[in-house]
Design an enzyme around this catalytic site. Structure first.
Site, mmCIF file in Angstrom:
data_model
loop_
_atom_site.group_PDB
_atom_site.id
_atom_site.type_symbol
_atom_site.label_atom_id
_atom_site.label_comp_id
_atom_site.label_asym_id
_atom_site.label_seq_id
_atom_site.Cartn_x
_atom_site.Cartn_y
_atom_site.Cartn_z
ATOM 1 N N HIS A 1 -2.597 13.974 -27.159
ATOM 2 C CA HIS A 1 -2.884 12.576 -26.825
ATOM 3 C C HIS A 1 -3.617 11.879 -27.958
ATOM 4 O O HIS A 1 -3.382 10.702 -28.236
ATOM 5 C CB HIS A 1 -3.746 12.497 -25.556
ATOM 6 C CG HIS A 1 -2.940 12.575 -24.297
ATOM 7 N ND1 HIS A 1 -3.497 12.879 -23.079
ATOM 8 C CD2 HIS A 1 -1.632 12.376 -24.063
ATOM 9 C CE1 HIS A 1 -2.552 12.873 -22.147
ATOM 10 N NE2 HIS A 1 -1.408 12.566 -22.728
ATOM 11 N N HIS B 1 -2.395 18.876 -24.704
ATOM 12 C CA HIS B 1 -2.499 17.421 -24.611
ATOM 13 C C HIS B 1 -3.797 16.856 -25.192
ATOM 14 O O HIS B 1 -3.867 15.666 -25.470
ATOM 15 C CB HIS B 1 -2.362 16.956 -23.155
ATOM 16 C CG HIS B 1 -0.937 17.025 -22.654
ATOM 17 N ND1 HIS B 1 -0.147 18.136 -22.820
ATOM 18 C CD2 HIS B 1 -0.163 16.121 -21.999
ATOM 19 C CE1 HIS B 1 1.047 17.916 -22.284
ATOM 20 N NE2 HIS B 1 1.069 16.694 -21.787
ATOM 21 N N GLU C 1 7.714 20.067 -23.307
ATOM 22 C CA GLU C 1 7.149 20.274 -21.964
ATOM 23 C C GLU C 1 7.748 21.507 -21.292
ATOM 24 O O GLU C 1 7.070 22.208 -20.546
ATOM 25 C CB GLU C 1 7.348 19.025 -21.100
ATOM 26 C CG GLU C 1 6.841 17.714 -21.723
ATOM 27 C CD GLU C 1 5.381 17.746 -22.177
ATOM 28 O OE1 GLU C 1 4.559 18.400 -21.500
ATOM 29 O OE2 GLU C 1 5.067 17.133 -23.215
ATOM 30 N N ARG D 1 0.822 -1.232 0.000
ATOM 31 C CA ARG D 1 0.000 0.000 0.000
ATOM 32 C C ARG D 1 0.846 1.269 0.000
ATOM 33 O O ARG D 1 0.406 2.325 0.445
ATOM 34 C CB ARG D 1 -0.966 0.031 1.181
ATOM 35 C CG ARG D 1 -1.910 -1.144 1.210
ATOM 36 C CD ARG D 1 -3.046 -0.934 2.171
ATOM 37 N NE ARG D 1 -3.894 -2.113 2.204
ATOM 38 C CZ ARG D 1 -3.694 -3.152 3.008
ATOM 39 N NH1 ARG D 1 -2.687 -3.144 3.855
ATOM 40 N NH2 ARG D 1 -4.509 -4.192 2.973
ATOM 41 N N HIS E 1 5.738 11.553 -27.469
ATOM 42 C CA HIS E 1 4.797 12.343 -26.671
ATOM 43 C C HIS E 1 5.013 13.859 -26.851
ATOM 44 O O HIS E 1 4.069 14.606 -27.113
ATOM 45 C CB HIS E 1 4.948 11.937 -25.197
ATOM 46 C CG HIS E 1 4.084 12.716 -24.272
ATOM 47 N ND1 HIS E 1 2.720 12.552 -24.227
ATOM 48 C CD2 HIS E 1 4.386 13.695 -23.371
ATOM 49 C CE1 HIS E 1 2.214 13.390 -23.320
ATOM 50 N NE2 HIS E 1 3.205 14.088 -22.787
ATOM 51 N N GLU F 1 -5.592 17.123 -9.341
ATOM 52 C CA GLU F 1 -6.078 17.611 -10.631
ATOM 53 C C GLU F 1 -7.573 17.888 -10.652
ATOM 54 O O GLU F 1 -8.305 17.436 -11.518
ATOM 55 C CB GLU F 1 -5.712 16.605 -11.741
ATOM 56 C CG GLU F 1 -5.728 17.233 -13.112
ATOM 57 C CD GLU F 1 -5.043 16.378 -14.157
ATOM 58 O OE1 GLU F 1 -3.984 15.803 -13.864
ATOM 59 O OE2 GLU F 1 -5.570 16.304 -15.260
ATOM 60 N N ASN G 1 -1.937 20.165 -18.834
ATOM 61 C CA ASN G 1 -2.313 19.398 -20.019
ATOM 62 C C ASN G 1 -2.456 20.294 -21.246
ATOM 63 O O ASN G 1 -3.066 19.896 -22.233
ATOM 64 C CB ASN G 1 -3.609 18.637 -19.766
ATOM 65 C CG ASN G 1 -3.404 17.583 -18.718
ATOM 66 O OD1 ASN G 1 -2.540 16.735 -18.855
ATOM 67 N ND2 ASN G 1 -4.155 17.664 -17.637
ATOM 68 N N LYS H 1 2.511 11.665 -10.153
ATOM 69 C CA LYS H 1 1.626 10.796 -10.939
ATOM 70 C C LYS H 1 2.400 9.532 -11.300
ATOM 71 O O LYS H 1 3.538 9.616 -11.788
ATOM 72 C CB LYS H 1 1.188 11.487 -12.230
ATOM 73 C CG LYS H 1 0.034 12.429 -12.052
ATOM 74 C CD LYS H 1 -0.462 12.883 -13.415
ATOM 75 C CE LYS H 1 -1.597 13.875 -13.278
ATOM 76 N NZ LYS H 1 -2.003 14.429 -14.591
ATOM 77 N N LYS I 1 6.023 23.695 -12.603
ATOM 78 C CA LYS I 1 5.245 22.480 -12.369
ATOM 79 C C LYS I 1 4.967 22.301 -10.879
ATOM 80 O O LYS I 1 3.856 21.969 -10.474
ATOM 81 C CB LYS I 1 5.958 21.258 -12.949
ATOM 82 C CG LYS I 1 5.164 19.989 -12.633
ATOM 83 C CD LYS I 1 5.140 18.951 -13.685
ATOM 84 C CE LYS I 1 4.125 17.877 -13.293
ATOM 85 N NZ LYS I 1 4.202 16.674 -14.059
ATOM 86 N N ARG J 1 -4.221 21.988 -11.925
ATOM 87 C CA ARG J 1 -3.264 21.018 -12.488
ATOM 88 C C ARG J 1 -3.603 20.676 -13.936
ATOM 89 O O ARG J 1 -2.739 20.272 -14.703
ATOM 90 C CB ARG J 1 -3.200 19.752 -11.617
ATOM 91 C CG ARG J 1 -2.086 18.815 -12.081
ATOM 92 C CD ARG J 1 -1.743 17.713 -11.101
ATOM 93 N NE ARG J 1 -0.623 16.945 -11.616
ATOM 94 C CZ ARG J 1 0.128 16.137 -10.897
ATOM 95 N NH1 ARG J 1 -0.121 15.957 -9.620
ATOM 96 N NH2 ARG J 1 1.127 15.485 -11.440
#
Ligand code: GLY
Length: 362
Positions: A252, A248, A185, A121, A265, A237, A245, A143, A227, A241
């Site tokens: 994406h 993106h 980025e 955990r 990417h 998010e 993106n 993340k 960031k 946050r």
């Protein structure tokens, strides 16, 4: 070692250290934390990097260290890629206070981070990114994820590292195309939040492309601060946050529609930022000068502004799987003036069509 930035969340503070030669300090930094003696270093098997062994060697001065290699490539971010890492932790009898150290690019960081997030955990994690993309983005913010066959990063957890350690000297040997995609980025952070960073990028193209360590260090620090600040206000998010993106939504979709092969990417995000800028222009949020500034800085870093061989239908279908949708509606991160992100759910089909045409998608 001076702290360059810090991510603050309910779990505590995660310092980010960015300094040439700092890789050698990983053992000292980890020893400052109340951690167990067992460490699993996870490296990237697809990259012939000396860094994994050098980090492991340094850590051996104080810890029981084993090394596991993951990869190659994005396919490693899967249950099949995670299982051998769980096996190693079980064999090592790793306990809650023990540590996983991820040394590599975004794939290794996401995978090793995910394993650390769910084994017992959650055990300790340290991120030592060795690619420009991972330094600018993936390693910061907690993340972690593996992919589902139907979509990237669909299975994951938020798990903040004890610290992030970035040594700009390791970028000297990165392959050119992979190095280049990382600029997308960094440029994104300039566009959404830091005009001084954007200007520095515009004014130091040659130094940064030839990997001058001082300029890289300065840029990475500014980028990490953007960031870290944004994540600190919104780890989960729920709001700001999402700004990260920027580009993106289309990015994406370009990656997904092209099977995650034709475009890296960062390359897909570059195209996505152009699309977002054109949409913002059609909504009256950005002027032509700001759109041109996007194109000029992205192309200065040799990032693509258009794509080949993709249709509007493929892209629109791929966009319906976007994780940022709410109640079935597409949320767009747009700029209402440079460095002023807004979230808009009211972008009409005409604006989208025009923006896609602008990036070569008809
Ligand atoms: N890469 C976007 C984020 O960390 O939220």
């Amino acid at each position: 070692l001076k702290q360059a930035a810090e991510v603050r969340t309910a779990a505590g503070a995660c310092p980010i250290y960015i300094e040439p030669g700092s890789l050698a300090q990983v053992e000292r930094l980890l020893s400052e934390h109340d951690v167990g003696r067992t460490v699993l270093v996870v490296g990237d098997s697809s990259v012939a990097e000396p860094w994994v062994e050098s980090v492991a060697g340094t850590l051996r001065r104080s810890f029981e260290v084993e090394v596991a290699l993951a990869g190659p490539g994005e396919a490693a971010k899967s249950w099949a890629g995670a299982e051998p890492l769980f096996d190693r932790l079980v064999e090592m009898r790793a306990e809650r206070r023990d540590t996983v150290v991820a040394v590599g690019g975004g794939v290794v960081g996401d995978l090793a981070g995910f394993v650390a997030a769910i084994y017992l955990r959650g055990i300790n994690l340290v991120q030592v990114p060795t690619s420009l993309l991972a330094m600018a983005d993936a390693a910061i913010g907690g993340k972690t994820a593996i992919n589902h066959p139907r979509g990237k990063n669909l299975i994951g957890a938020f798990h903040q590292p004890l610290f992030v350690l970035e040594d700009p000297e390791v970028l000297a040997t990165m392959p050119e195309r992979a190095f280049r995609e990382g600029w997308a980025e960094v440029i994104k952070h300039g566009l959404i939040a830091d005009l001084a960073l954007l200007a520095f990028l515009e004014d130091h193209v040659a130094e940064l492309q030839t990997r001058d360590v001082e300029s890289l260090t300065r840029t990475l620090i500014a980028s990490a601060r953007v960031k870290a600040e944004i994540v600190s206000g919104d780890e989960r998010e729920e709001g700001r946050r999402m700004w990260l993106n920027y580009g993106h939504t289309v990015g994406h979709a370009v990656e997904a529609a092209s099977g995650y092969e034709a475009y890296l990417h960062g390359e897909a995000d570059s195209v996505g930022m152009i699309a977002a800028a054109v949409i913002a222009e059609s909504l009256g949020l950005l002027d032509g000068v700001a759109v041109r500034r996007h194109a000029d800085v992205l192309s200065a870093y040799q990032l693509p502004l258009t794509v080949d061989g993709l249709t509007k239908n493929e892209i629109c279908e791929a966009m319906t799987h976007d994780k940022k949708r709410r109640d079935g509606r597409q949320n767009w991160v747009l700029l209402d003036g440079l460095a002023n992100p807004v979230i808009r759910a009211d972008v009409g089909d005409d604006s989208i069509k025009r923006a896609l045409l602008e990036v070569g998608i008809a």
